[in-house]
Design an enzyme around this catalytic site. Structure first.
Site, mmCIF file in Angstrom:
data_model
loop_
_atom_site.group_PDB
_atom_site.id
_atom_site.type_symbol
_atom_site.label_atom_id
_atom_site.label_comp_id
_atom_site.label_asym_id
_atom_site.label_seq_id
_atom_site.Cartn_x
_atom_site.Cartn_y
_atom_site.Cartn_z
ATOM 1 N N GLY A 78 -17.331 -8.185 15.473
ATOM 2 C CA GLY A 78 -17.965 -9.110 14.544
ATOM 3 C C GLY A 78 -19.174 -8.445 13.917
ATOM 4 N N GLN A 83 -27.063 -7.950 9.411
ATOM 5 C CA GLN A 83 -27.017 -6.669 10.133
ATOM 6 C C GLN A 83 -26.857 -5.482 9.197
ATOM 7 O OE1 GLN A 83 -23.964 -8.229 13.115
ATOM 8 N NE2 GLN A 83 -25.085 -6.775 14.360
ATOM 9 N N CYS A 122 -24.268 -6.172 21.249
ATOM 10 C CA CYS A 122 -24.491 -6.381 19.820
ATOM 11 C C CYS A 122 -24.592 -5.013 19.156
ATOM 12 C CB CYS A 122 -25.791 -7.167 19.613
ATOM 13 S SG CYS A 122 -26.201 -7.450 17.888
ATOM 14 N N LEU A 123 -23.965 -4.858 17.992
ATOM 15 C CA LEU A 123 -24.004 -3.572 17.290
ATOM 16 C C LEU A 123 -25.422 -3.207 16.853
ATOM 17 C CD1 LEU A 123 -20.751 -3.895 15.129
ATOM 18 C CD2 LEU A 123 -21.082 -2.463 17.160
ATOM 19 N N HIS A 164 -22.158 -16.029 18.245
ATOM 20 C CA HIS A 164 -23.028 -14.843 18.175
ATOM 21 C C HIS A 164 -23.350 -14.503 16.719
ATOM 22 C CE1 HIS A 164 -24.067 -10.569 19.608
ATOM 23 N NE2 HIS A 164 -24.014 -10.451 18.285
ATOM 24 N N GLU A 165 -22.319 -14.481 15.865
ATOM 25 C CA GLU A 165 -22.519 -14.110 14.456
ATOM 26 C C GLU A 165 -23.301 -15.192 13.697
ATOM 27 O OE1 GLU A 165 -22.025 -11.112 13.958
ATOM 28 O OE2 GLU A 165 -20.693 -10.728 15.659
ATOM 29 N N HIS A 168 -26.924 -14.703 14.155
ATOM 30 C CA HIS A 168 -27.483 -13.630 13.319
ATOM 31 C C HIS A 168 -27.981 -14.171 11.977
ATOM 32 C CE1 HIS A 168 -27.156 -9.801 15.340
ATOM 33 N NE2 HIS A 168 -25.871 -9.970 15.634
HETATM 34 ZN ZN LIG Z 1 -24.814 -8.978 17.065
#
Ligand SMILES: [Zn+2]
Length: 197
Positions: A78, A83, A122-123, A164-165, A168
């Protein structure tokens, strides 16, 4: 959101032919290059609230394509627009082999009462995995990149990714949702990187 790395490195050892090694090295190079284009912890964009999308134009489609490519190359499941430093309310996600999905201007239609705690990465927070409590079911609605209505009834892993997304888009990160002990540990992991930036 990233994959479960513990799991990822758990699989059967690959036959180490030159082609395998080269393919693996190329995947790793692509992953690192993608991560370098994804905003990392300490970047103010990750803490800002994104704005509703009003124009479903070519720019939006290009953004969705770019985010999808980055998610794939980074080996994530995701990615939210914040991000990549774009303060627009959209994210892409791909919990399974059914291909990537895009949700623009997402809203929660329904959220279940049942909660479950599981590890999340998380990226944008490399090297961090912390327990986060999420609802096990959620129904989200929004638009796809062409402006068509979409809604998804999600449960388990895919429900976790969507929550989660969604976080963000409001500047909320997994370290805000974990317990004090894990937050401290995560910040200790992230701090050296922040000073190096
Ligand atoms: Zn994340």
């Amino acid at each position: 959101m990233d994959h479960d790395h513990d799991h990822e490195h758990d699989h059967e050892p690959v036959a180490e032919t030159d082609e395998d090694l080269q393919a693996e090295a190329e995947r790793e190079a692509r992953r690192r290059f993608a991560l370098a284009q994804i905003r990392q912890y300490g970047d103010p964009a990750l803490r800002l609230t994104a704005y509703e999308v009003s124009d479903f134009d070519d720019d939006l489609k290009r953004l969705v394509d770019r985010m999808t490519d980055l998610m794939h190359d980074a080996q994530g499941v995701g990615l939210a627009a914040t991000q990549v430093g774009v303060l627009r309310r959209l994210f892409v996600f791909e919990p399974d082999e059914n291909g990537p999905r895009t949700v623009v201007n997402p809203s929660i239609l329904e959220i279940g009462d049942e909660l479950e705690t599981d590890g999340e990465g998380c990226l944008s927070l490399q090297g961090v995995r912390v327990p986060v409590e999420r609802a096990t079911t959620v129904t989200i609605a929004g638009k796809d990149q062409n402006g068509a209505d979409v809604s998804y009834e999600l449960s388990g892993y895919e429900a976790r990714i969507a929550q989660h997304e969604l976080d963000h888009l409001d500047g909320v990160l997994i370290i805000d949702r974990t317990d004090d002990e894990h937050r401290k540990e995560a910040l200790a992991t992230l701090r050296p990187r922040v000073t190096l930036r």
